[in-house]
Design a protein around this motif. Structure first.
Motif, PDB file in Angstrom:
ATOM      1  N   GLY A 381      14.401  -1.185  -6.048  1.00  0.00           N
ATOM      2  CA  GLY A 381      15.566  -1.649  -5.307  1.00  0.00           C
ATOM      3  C   GLY A 381      15.683  -3.156  -5.277  1.00  0.00           C
ATOM      4  N   VAL A 382      16.649  -3.628  -4.495  1.00  0.00           N
ATOM      5  CA  VAL A 382      16.927  -5.066  -4.401  1.00  0.00           C
ATOM      6  C   VAL A 382      15.821  -5.774  -3.623  1.00  0.00           C
ATOM      7  CG1 VAL A 382      19.406  -4.721  -4.617  1.00  0.00           C
ATOM      8  CG2 VAL A 382      18.353  -4.746  -2.344  1.00  0.00           C
ATOM      9  N   HIS A 383      15.970  -7.062  -3.452  1.00  0.00           N
ATOM     10  CA  HIS A 383      14.890  -7.914  -2.952  1.00  0.00           C
ATOM     11  C   HIS A 383      14.298  -7.422  -1.640  1.00  0.00           C
ATOM     12  CE1 HIS A 383      12.644 -11.681  -3.046  1.00  0.00           C
ATOM     13  NE2 HIS A 383      12.985 -11.917  -1.793  1.00  0.00           N
ATOM     14  N   GLU A 384      15.152  -7.173  -0.637  1.00  0.00           N
ATOM     15  CA  GLU A 384      14.640  -6.771   0.669  1.00  0.00           C
ATOM     16  C   GLU A 384      14.075  -5.352   0.639  1.00  0.00           C
ATOM     17  OE1 GLU A 384      18.030  -9.700   1.325  1.00  0.00           O
ATOM     18  OE2 GLU A 384      17.632  -7.957   0.055  1.00  0.00           O
ATOM     19  N   THR A 385      14.723  -4.454  -0.091  1.00  0.00           N
ATOM     20  CA  THR A 385      14.311  -3.053  -0.126  1.00  0.00           C
ATOM     21  C   THR A 385      12.922  -2.874  -0.718  1.00  0.00           C
ATOM     22  OG1 THR A 385      16.621  -2.405  -0.380  1.00  0.00           O
ATOM     23  CG2 THR A 385      14.972  -0.759  -0.933  1.00  0.00           C
ATOM     24  N   ALA A 386      12.583  -3.693  -1.700  1.00  0.00           N
ATOM     25  CA  ALA A 386      11.302  -3.558  -2.400  1.00  0.00           C
ATOM     26  C   ALA A 386      10.118  -4.069  -1.600  1.00  0.00           C
ATOM     27  CB  ALA A 386      11.370  -4.291  -3.737  1.00  0.00           C
ATOM     28  N   ALA A 387      10.366  -4.840  -0.559  1.00  0.00           N
ATOM     29  CA  ALA A 387       9.264  -5.497   0.158  1.00  0.00           C
ATOM     30  C   ALA A 387       8.279  -4.498   0.746  1.00  0.00           C
ATOM     31  CB  ALA A 387       9.830  -6.400   1.260  1.00  0.00           C
ATOM     32  N   GLY A 388       8.778  -3.487   1.446  1.00  0.00           N
ATOM     33  CA  GLY A 388       7.893  -2.524   2.104  1.00  0.00           C
ATOM     34  C   GLY A 388       6.964  -1.798   1.162  1.00  0.00           C
ATOM     35  N   PRO A 389       7.501  -1.151   0.117  1.00  0.00           N
ATOM     36  CA  PRO A 389       6.616  -0.461  -0.820  1.00  0.00           C
ATOM     37  C   PRO A 389       5.601  -1.378  -1.489  1.00  0.00           C
ATOM     38  CG  PRO A 389       8.876   0.279  -1.106  1.00  0.00           C
ATOM     39  CD  PRO A 389       8.920  -0.873  -0.147  1.00  0.00           C
ATOM     40  N   LEU A 390       6.012  -2.587  -1.875  1.00  0.00           N
ATOM     41  CA  LEU A 390       5.073  -3.484  -2.561  1.00  0.00           C
ATOM     42  C   LEU A 390       3.975  -3.963  -1.625  1.00  0.00           C
ATOM     43  CD1 LEU A 390       7.385  -5.618  -4.893  1.00  0.00           C
ATOM     44  CD2 LEU A 390       5.903  -3.698  -5.482  1.00  0.00           C
ATOM     45  N   LEU A 391       4.317  -4.273  -0.373  1.00  0.00           N
ATOM     46  CA  LEU A 391       3.293  -4.681   0.588  1.00  0.00           C
ATOM     47  C   LEU A 391       2.314  -3.547   0.871  1.00  0.00           C
ATOM     48  CD1 LEU A 391       5.600  -6.749   2.912  1.00  0.00           C
ATOM     49  CD2 LEU A 391       3.522  -7.635   1.863  1.00  0.00           C
ATOM     50  N   THR A 392       2.825  -2.336   0.917  1.00  0.00           N
ATOM     51  CA  THR A 392       1.966  -1.173   1.133  1.00  0.00           C
ATOM     52  C   THR A 392       0.957  -1.030  -0.004  1.00  0.00           C
ATOM     53  OG1 THR A 392       3.700   0.012   2.325  1.00  0.00           O
ATOM     54  CG2 THR A 392       1.931   1.330   1.394  1.00  0.00           C
ATOM     55  N   LEU A 393       1.439  -1.049  -1.237  1.00  0.00           N
ATOM     56  CA  LEU A 393       0.561  -0.895  -2.399  1.00  0.00           C
ATOM     57  C   LEU A 393      -0.416  -2.053  -2.508  1.00  0.00           C
ATOM     58  CD1 LEU A 393       3.234   0.410  -4.934  1.00  0.00           C
ATOM     59  CD2 LEU A 393       1.419   1.735  -3.835  1.00  0.00           C
ATOM     60  N   ASN A 394       0.013  -3.226  -2.055  1.00  0.00           N
ATOM     61  CA  ASN A 394      -0.871  -4.393  -2.071  1.00  0.00           C
ATOM     62  C   ASN A 394      -2.125  -4.144  -1.237  1.00  0.00           C
ATOM     63  OD1 ASN A 394      -1.485  -7.509  -1.972  1.00  0.00           O
ATOM     64  ND2 ASN A 394      -1.344  -6.863   0.156  1.00  0.00           N
ATOM     65  N   MET A 395      -1.968  -3.570  -0.049  1.00  0.00           N
ATOM     66  CA  MET A 395      -3.117  -3.368   0.824  1.00  0.00           C
ATOM     67  C   MET A 395      -4.044  -2.282   0.283  1.00  0.00           C
ATOM     68  SD  MET A 395      -2.789  -5.812   2.740  1.00  0.00           S
ATOM     69  CE  MET A 395      -4.378  -5.494   3.498  1.00  0.00           C
ATOM     70  N   PHE A 396      -3.492  -1.282  -0.380  1.00  0.00           N
ATOM     71  CA  PHE A 396      -4.367  -0.304  -1.044  1.00  0.00           C
ATOM     72  C   PHE A 396      -5.214  -0.995  -2.106  1.00  0.00           C
ATOM     73  CE2 PHE A 396      -1.514   2.865   0.795  1.00  0.00           C
ATOM     74  CZ  PHE A 396      -2.406   3.880   1.112  1.00  0.00           C
ATOM     75  N   TRP A 397      -4.614  -1.933  -2.815  1.00  0.00           N
ATOM     76  CA  TRP A 397      -5.344  -2.665  -3.864  1.00  0.00           C
ATOM     77  C   TRP A 397      -6.431  -3.539  -3.247  1.00  0.00           C
ATOM     78  CZ3 TRP A 397      -4.962  -7.933  -5.980  1.00  0.00           C
ATOM     79  CH2 TRP A 397      -5.577  -8.068  -7.232  1.00  0.00           C
ATOM     80  N   PHE A 398      -6.107  -4.267  -2.168  1.00  0.00           N
ATOM     81  CA  PHE A 398      -7.113  -5.090  -1.497  1.00  0.00           C
ATOM     82  C   PHE A 398      -8.292  -4.243  -1.017  1.00  0.00           C
ATOM     83  CE2 PHE A 398      -4.431  -8.993   0.059  1.00  0.00           C
ATOM     84  CZ  PHE A 398      -4.341  -9.424  -1.250  1.00  0.00           C
ATOM     85  N   ASP A 399      -7.999  -3.063  -0.525  1.00  0.00           N
ATOM     86  CA  ASP A 399      -9.063  -2.199   0.003  1.00  0.00           C
ATOM     87  C   ASP A 399     -10.088  -1.824  -1.056  1.00  0.00           C
ATOM     88  OD1 ASP A 399      -8.116  -2.238   2.591  1.00  0.00           O
ATOM     89  OD2 ASP A 399      -7.076  -0.321   2.461  1.00  0.00           O
ATOM     90  N   THR A 400      -9.701  -1.883  -2.340  1.00  0.00           N
ATOM     91  CA  THR A 400     -10.682  -1.572  -3.388  1.00  0.00           C
ATOM     92  C   THR A 400     -11.724  -2.670  -3.551  1.00  0.00           C
ATOM     93  OG1 THR A 400      -9.367  -2.571  -5.188  1.00  0.00           O
ATOM     94  CG2 THR A 400      -8.922  -0.259  -4.641  1.00  0.00           C
ATOM     95  N   PHE A 401     -11.433  -3.876  -3.027  1.00  0.00           N
ATOM     96  CA  PHE A 401     -12.365  -5.001  -3.108  1.00  0.00           C
ATOM     97  C   PHE A 401     -13.104  -5.226  -1.776  1.00  0.00           C
ATOM     98  CE2 PHE A 401      -8.953  -6.030  -6.090  1.00  0.00           C
ATOM     99  CZ  PHE A 401      -9.652  -6.432  -7.219  1.00  0.00           C
ATOM    100  N   LYS A 402     -12.544  -4.710  -0.700  1.00  0.00           N
ATOM    101  CA  LYS A 402     -13.006  -5.048   0.644  1.00  0.00           C
ATOM    102  C   LYS A 402     -14.435  -4.558   0.900  1.00  0.00           C
ATOM    103  CE  LYS A 402     -11.827  -4.061   5.477  1.00  0.00           C
ATOM    104  NZ  LYS A 402     -11.022  -3.185   6.346  1.00  0.00           N
ATOM    105  N   LYS A 403     -15.252  -5.444   1.501  1.00  0.00           N
ATOM    106  CA  LYS A 403     -16.596  -5.055   1.918  1.00  0.00           C
ATOM    107  C   LYS A 403     -16.511  -4.359   3.266  1.00  0.00           C
ATOM    108  CE  LYS A 403     -19.061  -8.814  -0.404  1.00  0.00           C
ATOM    109  NZ  LYS A 403     -19.903 -10.019  -0.225  1.00  0.00           N
TER     110      LYS A 403
END
Length: 403
Positions: A381-403
């Motif tokens: 989707g457009v700029h604002e619509t994409a923010a939620g899904p991308l931020l969500t996936l970002n934290m899943f990615w960070f969790d793979t590195f988190k101690k």
């Protein structure tokens, strides 16, 4: 944890608060563990507890929104005013928001959040706007300490915001992280050595600028584990310049004067704004320079170039040595090589910040030898619509590195 539900959290709460309110320059890890400084970059000027929430209180709020997500931690929210430097290296204060888990008993990583573009001085995380929900729900409730600077020129910081100017953007983030470490030490909150960076839109630019600054100048002080720049205008001199100088309509024309005024405040390029803007737009733009309000968008033409003088357009399009062209090129973030893992995310349907910014950055990084850069572009989707899904996936990615 359900990805779809998490993405709805941000989308549903993106324009509201999550609940009503109650209540010297370190250069190494060794230096940062010594006695807290009373002045210098990262020194705490003031602090204020905004609100303290338990796991059950956060859970009750989420249930009231018909959302069921497992919350790991309660959260304490603080406003911090801290010392940093302005674009000329002078001492200046800035403000920011800090979300800290209050119910765990381990040591936490730091996940620094860089917020998106705002056109109003007080529409910032420390004022508990919609951006402050992100450090709370995405980070602190999941076991990260999450600072979010307001940036220079916004919140309690004087002057005009140095919008998309890399160096002062990065230093304001770095010094907020330093102040957050001192705050945690005061409170007896244990930190592990991990640092993560993430942000969307202008925050994507700020995240990448900070990643670059840390690796080039502060690699002994910070253990940067990973960063996630999302939907940022990294290619200012090419993609963004072409977008704002074409004859096409653009639904946020204020981005153009925001950039010009920002660069004027840092580089003092023009003796008068009449060198850049047509007479009929001078008054609202000059007023905005001294009193930033979002109303600027409604006082400008829908085709951004229509506010510019013909002489400026001619030089901008034809002279690569034109001063603003040179300054934009200096602040591009495409010509370097990240070392720590970086996930570049962008919706291919973004209408405000074209995803070609991310493609150009990724291709350049790979060409220059970066081995740990991940590209994630999807139709979201457009700029604002994409923010939620991308931020969500970002934290899943960070969790793979988190101690």
């Amino acid at each position: 944890m359900n990805k779809k539900i998490l993405s709805y959290i941000l989308i549903g709460l993106f324009s509201v608060f999550i609940f009503s309110c109650s209540e010297t320059n370190p250069t190494s890890n060794e230096t940062s563990l010594n006695k807290e400084p009373t002045s210098g970059r990262g020194a705490i000027v003031s602090k204020q507890l905004i609100k303290s929430s338990t796991i059950s209180e956060i859970d009750s709020f989420l249930r009231s929104q018909n959302l069921t997500v497992k919350i790991k931690n309660g959260v304490d929210e603080y406003k911090i005013v801290y010392e940093t430097i302005d674009p000329k290296g002078n001492k200046i204060n800035a403000s920011g928001f800090l979300a800290i888990p209050n119910s765990g008993n381990g040591s936490y990583p730091i996940a620094s959040y860089q917020h998106g573009t705002v056109f109003e001085r007080n529409n910032v995380p420390s004022a508990r706007n919609y951006e402050s929900t992100i450090p709370i729900l995405y980070c602190a409730s999941g076991g990260y300490v999450s600072p979010a600077t307001d940036y220079l020129g916004l919140g309690d910081s004087p002057g005009f915001h140095p919008y998309v100017v890399a160096k002062p953007t990065a230093t304001s983030v770095i010094d907020m992280i330093r102040a957050s470490k001192w705050m945690c030490k005061r409170l007896g909150v244990k930190l592990n050595s991990q640092l993560f960076l993430y942000g969307y839109s202008e925050g994507g630019y700020a995240t990448m600028a900070t990643h670059k600054e840390i690796e080039q100048n502060y690699s002994t002080e910070f253990n940067l584990v990973a960063s996630s720049p999302m939907a940022g205008p990294y290619d200012l001199s090419n993609v963004m310049s072409n977008l704002l100088i074409t004859n096409k309509q653009y639904r946020s024309p204020g981005f153009l004067p925001y950039t010009v005024l920002s660069y004027q405040s840092v580089y003092n390029m023009y003796s008068s704004f009449s060198e850049v803007f047509k007479d009929q737009y001078l008054t609202p733009i000059e007023n905005w320079y001294t009193n930033v309000t979002q109303a600027i968008n409604y006082q400008l033409p829908s085709v951004p170039r229509d506010m510019l003088t013909n002489d400026f357009i001619s030089k901008f399009q034809n002279d690569p040595n034109f001063i603003i062209n040179r300054r934009l090129y200096e602040n591009d973030l495409t010509r370097w090589s990240p070392v720590a893992p970086m996930k570049l995310s962008h919706s291919t349907e973004d209408d405000l910040v074209p995803y070609q910014n991310t493609i150009n950055a990724y291709n350049s990084f790979k060409t220059l030898g970066s081995k740990n850069v991940v590209l994630d572009t999807n139709k979201l989707g457009v700029h604002e619509t994409a923010a939620g899904p991308l931020l969500t996936l970002n934290m899943f990615w960070f969790d793979t590195f988190k101690k």
